[in-house]
Design a protein around this motif. Structure first.
Motif, PDB file in Angstrom:
ATOM      1  N   VAL A 226       1.102  -1.183   0.061  1.00 43.27           N
ATOM      2  CA  VAL A 226      -0.238   0.298   0.357  1.00 43.27           C
ATOM      3  C   VAL A 226       0.536   1.585  -0.307  1.00 43.27           C
ATOM      4  O   VAL A 226       1.762   1.076   0.602  1.00 43.27           O
ATOM      5  CB  VAL A 226      -1.135   0.145   1.170  1.00 43.27           C
ATOM      6  CG1 VAL A 226      -1.989   0.618   0.791  1.00 43.27           C
ATOM      7  CG2 VAL A 226      -1.784  -1.224   0.921  1.00 43.27           C
ATOM      8  N   VAL A 227       0.918   2.075  -1.265  1.00 43.87           N
ATOM      9  CA  VAL A 227       1.519   3.082  -1.050  1.00 43.87           C
ATOM     10  C   VAL A 227       0.276   4.364  -1.181  1.00 43.87           C
ATOM     11  O   VAL A 227      -0.362   4.308  -1.401  1.00 43.87           O
ATOM     12  CB  VAL A 227       2.416   3.584  -2.242  1.00 43.87           C
ATOM     13  CG1 VAL A 227       3.490   2.585  -2.368  1.00 43.87           C
ATOM     14  CG2 VAL A 227       1.746   3.189  -3.332  1.00 43.87           C
ATOM     15  N   THR A 228       1.283   5.629  -1.185  1.00 40.98           N
ATOM     16  CA  THR A 228       0.017   6.870  -0.750  1.00 40.98           C
ATOM     17  C   THR A 228       0.481   7.267  -2.628  1.00 40.98           C
ATOM     18  O   THR A 228       2.026   7.852  -2.387  1.00 40.98           O
ATOM     19  CB  THR A 228       0.498   7.813  -0.213  1.00 40.98           C
ATOM     20  OG1 THR A 228       0.238   6.733   0.600  1.00 40.98           O
ATOM     21  CG2 THR A 228      -0.308   8.614  -0.325  1.00 40.98           C
ATOM     22  N   LYS A 232      -3.962   9.800  -2.711  1.00 38.07           N
ATOM     23  CA  LYS A 232      -4.819   8.065  -2.404  1.00 38.07           C
ATOM     24  C   LYS A 232      -4.058   7.368  -2.151  1.00 38.07           C
ATOM     25  O   LYS A 232      -2.727   7.565  -2.368  1.00 38.07           O
ATOM     26  CB  LYS A 232      -5.208   7.581  -4.424  1.00 38.07           C
ATOM     27  CG  LYS A 232      -6.669   8.229  -4.637  1.00 38.07           C
ATOM     28  CD  LYS A 232      -6.985   7.876  -5.995  1.00 38.07           C
ATOM     29  CE  LYS A 232      -8.411   8.585  -6.209  1.00 38.07           C
ATOM     30  NZ  LYS A 232      -8.769   7.941  -7.475  1.00 38.07           N
ATOM     31  N   SER A 233      -4.459   6.077  -1.495  1.00 33.67           N
ATOM     32  CA  SER A 233      -3.792   5.303  -1.102  1.00 33.67           C
ATOM     33  C   SER A 233      -4.406   3.940  -2.484  1.00 33.67           C
ATOM     34  O   SER A 233      -5.025   3.475  -2.214  1.00 33.67           O
ATOM     35  CB  SER A 233      -4.199   4.685   0.498  1.00 33.67           C
ATOM     36  OG  SER A 233      -3.801   5.373   1.433  1.00 33.67           O
ATOM     37  N   ASP A 259      -7.322   1.373  -6.805  1.00 34.54           N
ATOM     38  CA  ASP A 259      -8.134   1.814  -5.035  1.00 34.54           C
ATOM     39  C   ASP A 259      -8.230   0.841  -3.546  1.00 34.54           C
ATOM     40  O   ASP A 259      -8.605  -0.129  -4.094  1.00 34.54           O
ATOM     41  CB  ASP A 259      -9.289   2.565  -5.703  1.00 34.54           C
ATOM     42  CG  ASP A 259      -9.461   3.450  -4.325  1.00 34.54           C
ATOM     43  OD1 ASP A 259     -10.940   4.855  -4.902  1.00 34.54           O
ATOM     44  OD2 ASP A 259      -9.015   3.679  -3.528  1.00 34.54           O
ATOM     45  N   TYR A 260      -7.160   1.168  -2.941  1.00 26.12           N
ATOM     46  CA  TYR A 260      -7.040   0.460  -2.067  1.00 26.12           C
ATOM     47  C   TYR A 260      -8.108   0.222  -1.382  1.00 26.12           C
ATOM     48  O   TYR A 260      -9.267  -1.015  -0.144  1.00 26.12           O
ATOM     49  CB  TYR A 260      -6.078   0.864  -1.144  1.00 26.12           C
ATOM     50  CG  TYR A 260      -5.809   0.300   0.749  1.00 26.12           C
ATOM     51  CD1 TYR A 260      -6.375   0.596   1.324  1.00 26.12           C
ATOM     52  CD2 TYR A 260      -5.273  -1.461   0.101  1.00 26.12           C
ATOM     53  CE1 TYR A 260      -5.720  -0.031   2.870  1.00 26.12           C
ATOM     54  CE2 TYR A 260      -5.281  -2.371   1.775  1.00 26.12           C
ATOM     55  CZ  TYR A 260      -5.864  -1.288   2.399  1.00 26.12           C
ATOM     56  OH  TYR A 260      -4.896  -2.329   3.535  1.00 26.12           O
ATOM     57  N   SER A 261      -8.565   1.657  -0.887  1.00 24.97           N
ATOM     58  CA  SER A 261     -10.842   1.553  -0.704  1.00 24.97           C
ATOM     59  C   SER A 261     -11.255   0.601  -0.703  1.00 24.97           C
ATOM     60  O   SER A 261     -12.492  -0.203  -0.601  1.00 24.97           O
ATOM     61  CB  SER A 261     -10.910   3.303  -0.275  1.00 24.97           C
ATOM     62  OG  SER A 261     -10.922   3.398  -1.465  1.00 24.97           O
TER      63      SER A 261
END
Length: 584
Positions: A226-228, A232-233, A259-261
């Protein structure tokens, strides 16, 4: 489209080059007898149709070179309409063959005696040369096909990559962006830039490189991280791919991200998804039910159609799902209730539709249940309610294993295992003309008659324990067991709604009961109105019918005799045999 039309410019250039090289006229004729190319004295006829051409047609049909040195005397000239005034003094015609099919002819021709004499002197070498040039034209067509297919594949690939939810970016070994898809641009927020108007904009490429280029040094074997990026994550993955056959061992680096979410949301929905139904979910102590389950396991791996018969609420879909799971088919289990979908929509639900099939149809079309179930199982519940016009289409699919969408122009194969279910007497529906007899025989390959609850009363304590635990988990209200009076009452009840009704009764009672034991006062009203279920009358009727059929036979004549003796119709006898699950 004519194959030689694809390379018309090259055809004319090659014809002119051959003419200059060998010193005679050359023409190229396609498989519709049209001059695609012509040189010298006949150049003005280029694009015209031939009004003769026996020699060329013969060369194409037989896929071999034809040499005519003496026009009018060759056997092919006998039927030609210009044989007596032929202006061809010599012809070498070589067929142009592409993947085994003739697409035209390349011909060296002489219209005067001097040219004809010159060709005869070196006819063997010239014939070989013409054949090689015909092969060259064939190779040009194949090359054109390959280029077009690669262009189409690139367009299709780009379209596919733009449809996936993942952002994809490919980097060369020196860190330059080779390709990126639309989701990558959107996820990185580069569309908001006022100067960006197209996917091929250099600013987009620079923006993509700046945003994710820093991650291409990540270990390609590491798990996604997980990167920013910006605000956005992203769940990001990096993979190094070697280019097959490259002598310099070149590699590209593929960076994919989501998209991590959205990933978390998807993972949550998967976690709470229903688990597969197996035969262990069918709770029973009944020896008859155990035999049914053993039989169902035996036929699970077959591709044959199964017809589950039984009253409403007996658990036909439970059986269907267990058979599907036991079969280990790779595709999904797709249920469709033939009685719950409006008749006007049922056909499109079954077979899907193409764009423009009807008013209101989606522009992209929609796959039907058969397509969705490809490789798996299609469960047709309440089969007896299917409209008669749709039955014929279903029969055709079952026979041909091919499906055609509404508004579609071609059919395609499907690998679908059919499990149908009904609580109706299909034999009676066939007699009444409401169900096709040929479809009945097609779906009734492996019939399984599921017992009603009144014929497996020994399962009531087991089912009660299961549903008490189920509703405890659902409501948080603990009921330890049934009282002896409740159990005795349930043993006498007729259970017209079978397991479904039993579950509802337990749910009602758990809501009403105030102690930790289920008592008579907490049962629904129907139990107070009928302490017993007319058991004696039904059992008498069952035994009487079985006795008559044992005596007179279980075939149609025996059933007709039973109808006469009991004063009912033949259709009623069939219904009773099914209802009471009678067997010889």
């Amino acid at each position: 489209m004519r194959e030689l039309d694809l390379i018309s410019q090259e055809v004319r250039q090659i014809a002119e080059a051959i003419s200059l090289a060998i010193g005679c006229d050359v023409e190229v004729i396609d498989d519709t007898s049209t001059r695609m190319a012509a040189t010298g004295t006949i150049k003005h006829t280029q694009g015209q149709k031939l009004n003769h051409g026996h020699v060329y047609r013969y060369a194409m049909q037989n896929k071999k070179t034809v040499i005519v040195e003496h026009p009018g005397r060759h056997f092919l000239c006998s039927d030609c309409n210009i044989s007596k005034e032929c202006y061809y003094l010599l012809t070498i015609a070589a067929p142009i063959i592409v993947d085994g099919s003739p697409v035209g002819v390349l011909a060296a021709i002489a219209f005067d005696i001097e040219t004809a004499s010159q060709i005869r002197i070196k006819i063997t070498n010239l014939t070989d040369f013409i054949e090689r040039m015909a092969s060259l034209l064939s190779a040009k067509i194949k090359e054109y096909r390959l280029v077009k297919s690669l262009d189409l594949a690139m367009v299709e690939l780009t379209g596919i990559l733009n449809k996936v939810e993942q952002g994809l970016v490919a980097f060369s070994a020196d860190g330059n962006v080779l390709h990126y898809n639309k989701p990558a641009v959107d996820l990185l927020g580069l569309r908001s830039h006022p100067d960006i108007n197209s996917m091929n904009d250099a600013k987009v490429a620079k923006g993509v490189e700046a945003a994710v280029g820093q991650f291409i040094s990540m270990d390609s074997k590491s798990r996604p991280s997980v990167v920013t990026v910006g605000l956005k994550s992203l769940l990001l993955d990096v993979e190094t791919i070697a280019i097959p056959g490259d002598v310099h061992n070149e590699v590209i680096t593929l960076v994919s991200f989501r998209d991590y979410s959205a990933v978390k949301k998807t993972a949550s929905s998967i976690t709470i998804a229903a688990r597969p139904i197996t035969f262990t979910d069918i709770l029973t102590r009944s020896s008859s039910m155990r035999k049914l389950i053993d039989f169902a396991k035996k036929i699970a791996n077959s591709s044959s159609t199964v017809l589950l018969r039984g009253e409403s609420g007996t658990g036909k879909e439970l059986f269907a799902r267990a058979i599907h799971y036991e079969s280990r088919r790779s595709g999904p289990f797709i249920p469709i209730n033939c009685g719950a979908i409006p008749e006007t929509l049922l056909e499109s639900e079954f077979f899907g539709y193409d764009s423009g099939a009807f008013t209101g149809a989606r522009r992209e079309g929609k796959p039907g249940k058969f397509e969705l179930a490809d490789g798996g199982t299609l469960f047709l519940d309440e089969l007896g309610t299917m409209p008669i016009h749709l039955q014929s289409k279903l029969l055709r699919v079952l026979e041909e294993r091919r499906v055609e969408r509404l508004g579609g122009k071609q059919s395609f194969p499907v690998d679908v295992r059919i499990i149908a279910a009904t609580n109706e007497n299909l034999e009676e529906l066939v007699q009444d003309g409401r169900f096709r007899e040929d479809l009945f025989f097609r779906v009734n390959v492996i019939p399984i008659n599921i017992l009603p609850l009144r014929e497996r009363l020994e399962d009531i304590p087991l089912l009660a324990a299961h549903y008490l635990e189920h509703y405890f988990e659902k409501m948080g209200k603990k009921i330890e067991c049934l009282s002896p009076e409740v159990e005795a009452c349930m043993m006498k009840y007729g259970w017209p709604g079978n397991i479904r009704e039993f579950s509802n009764v337990i749910e009602y009672a758990v809501n009403v009961e105030e102690s930790n034991v289920l008592t008579l006062s907490s049962l629904p009203a129907q139990f107070g109105k009928m302490p017993a279920r007319n058991t004696i009358q039904q059992q008498t009727k069952r035994l009487e019918l079985q006795s008559i059929l044992n005596e007179h036979g279980w075939g149609k004549l025996g059933k007709q005799r039973a109808a006469e003796m009991l004063g009912v119709s033949l259709a009623t006898i069939y219904r009773w045999v099914n209802t009471y699950n009678l067997r010889p």
